[in-house]
Design a protein around this motif. Structure first.
Motif, short mmCIF file in Angstrom:
data_model
loop_
_atom_site.label_atom_id
_atom_site.label_comp_id
_atom_site.label_asym_id
_atom_site.label_seq_id
_atom_site.Cartn_x
_atom_site.Cartn_y
_atom_site.Cartn_z
N LEU A 35 1.31 -0.07 -9.20
CA LEU A 35 0.79 -0.87 -10.31
C LEU A 35 0.89 -0.11 -11.64
N ALA A 36 0.76 1.21 -11.58
CA ALA A 36 0.87 2.01 -12.80
C ALA A 36 2.27 1.88 -13.41
N HIS A 37 3.28 1.67 -12.56
CA HIS A 37 4.66 1.49 -13.03
C HIS A 37 5.02 0.01 -13.16
N GLN A 38 4.04 -0.88 -12.89
CA GLN A 38 4.26 -2.32 -12.94
C GLN A 38 5.42 -2.74 -12.01
N TRP A 39 5.46 -2.11 -10.84
CA TRP A 39 6.45 -2.46 -9.83
C TRP A 39 5.86 -3.52 -8.90
N THR A 40 6.68 -4.44 -8.46
CA THR A 40 6.29 -5.37 -7.41
C THR A 40 6.60 -4.71 -6.06
N LEU A 41 6.13 -5.33 -4.98
CA LEU A 41 6.47 -4.82 -3.65
C LEU A 41 7.98 -4.89 -3.43
N GLU A 42 8.61 -5.93 -4.00
CA GLU A 42 10.06 -6.05 -3.88
C GLU A 42 10.76 -4.89 -4.58
N ASP A 43 10.24 -4.48 -5.76
CA ASP A 43 10.81 -3.34 -6.48
C ASP A 43 10.73 -2.08 -5.61
N VAL A 44 9.56 -1.83 -5.03
CA VAL A 44 9.38 -0.64 -4.20
C VAL A 44 10.24 -0.72 -2.95
N SER A 45 10.37 -1.93 -2.40
CA SER A 45 11.22 -2.12 -1.22
C SER A 45 12.67 -1.74 -1.53
N GLN A 46 13.17 -2.19 -2.67
CA GLN A 46 14.54 -1.88 -3.05
C GLN A 46 14.74 -0.40 -3.32
N SER A 53 6.94 -6.27 3.95
CA SER A 53 5.82 -6.45 4.88
C SER A 53 5.23 -5.10 5.29
N THR A 54 6.11 -4.11 5.49
CA THR A 54 5.64 -2.77 5.85
C THR A 54 4.85 -2.16 4.71
N LEU A 55 5.36 -2.29 3.49
CA LEU A 55 4.67 -1.74 2.32
C LEU A 55 3.30 -2.39 2.14
N SER A 56 3.24 -3.71 2.34
CA SER A 56 1.97 -4.42 2.21
C SER A 56 0.96 -3.92 3.24
N LYS A 57 1.42 -3.71 4.46
CA LYS A 57 0.51 -3.22 5.51
C LYS A 57 0.04 -1.80 5.21
N ILE A 58 0.91 -0.97 4.64
CA ILE A 58 0.51 0.39 4.27
C ILE A 58 -0.55 0.33 3.18
#
Length: 211
Positions: A35-46, A53-58
């Motif tokens: 959130l500090a970098h304003q990344w979405t889960l999709e951004d982090v996934s890429q 789904s894994t990132l969300s569970k973490i």
């Protein structure tokens, strides 16, 4: 057994215990960095190659990341291990933030079916995304695909009448003053059924992609 003996026994038990160590809150820390970098889960996934789904569970402490996953997070996000393992910062309960939007001064975002007016646009890293929408669409067939975005949404009809189409439910008629709360990852679409274009107020949670 006397009270003194009981106290001595309790002290011996306490002395034998290992010192309390606060568990790692890696999921909270990962979300804080994202959130500090304003990344979405999709951004982090890429960036990391880990599934959303894994990132969300973490992030929600539903699973503990493997060593390989931690390596991918460090390499993909350009951080070191201490940064990831540092405890999340304690946020103050009151930050004193405010963002006024005068009538008609929101950020306009027209589409073929809607005319959105985004509100409170000056406030960064909001937890909610408020906006007013003039519903132009008159038939579900005007939508090329379902509208969907991460998070949840509260919607209230301000003027006119609409029909809310959702992926898993029958169409629902809503009149001025009616409101509904729903999972916005579920496909949905609004159609005006009043003579004039209807207007609604929506508030979305800040999910993992923009509304």
């Amino acid at each position: 057994m006397t009270a003194t003996t009981d106290q001595d026994a309790a002290l011996r038990i306490a002395a034998g215990r290992k010192p309390f160590v606060e568990p790692l809150r890696l999921g909270e820390r990962l979300k804080e960095i994202r959130l500090a970098h304003q990344w979405t889960l999709e951004d982090v996934s890429q960036r990391t190659g880990l599934a959303r789904s894994t990132l969300s569970k973490i992030e929600n402490s539903q699973i503990s990341p493997t060593f390989t996953a931690v390596q991918k997070l460090i390499n993909g996000l350009g951080i070191d291990l201490p940064q990831l393992l540092s405890p999340p910062r304690v946020q103050p309960h009151t930050m004193g933030r405010r963002d006024l939007t005068r009538r008609g001064e929101g950020q306009r975002h027209p589409t073929p079916t809607y005319e959105h007016e985004l509100l409170s646009c000056e406030l960064a890293q909001k937890r909610m995304i408020p906006f007013k929408t003039i519903v132009r669409a008159r038939a579900f067939e005007e939508f090329s695909e379902w509208v969907r975005h991460d998070g949840e949404e509260f919607l209230m009809v301000l003027d006119g009448e609409i029909r809310l189409y959702t992926q898993y439910y029958e169409p629902l008629a809503l009149a001025s003053g009616d409101s509904i709360y729903f999972d916005s990852a579920m496909g949905h679409a609004l159609v005006s059924v009043s003579e004039a274009d209807a207007m609604v107020l929506s508030v979305c949670t800040r999910g993992d992609s923009s509304a």
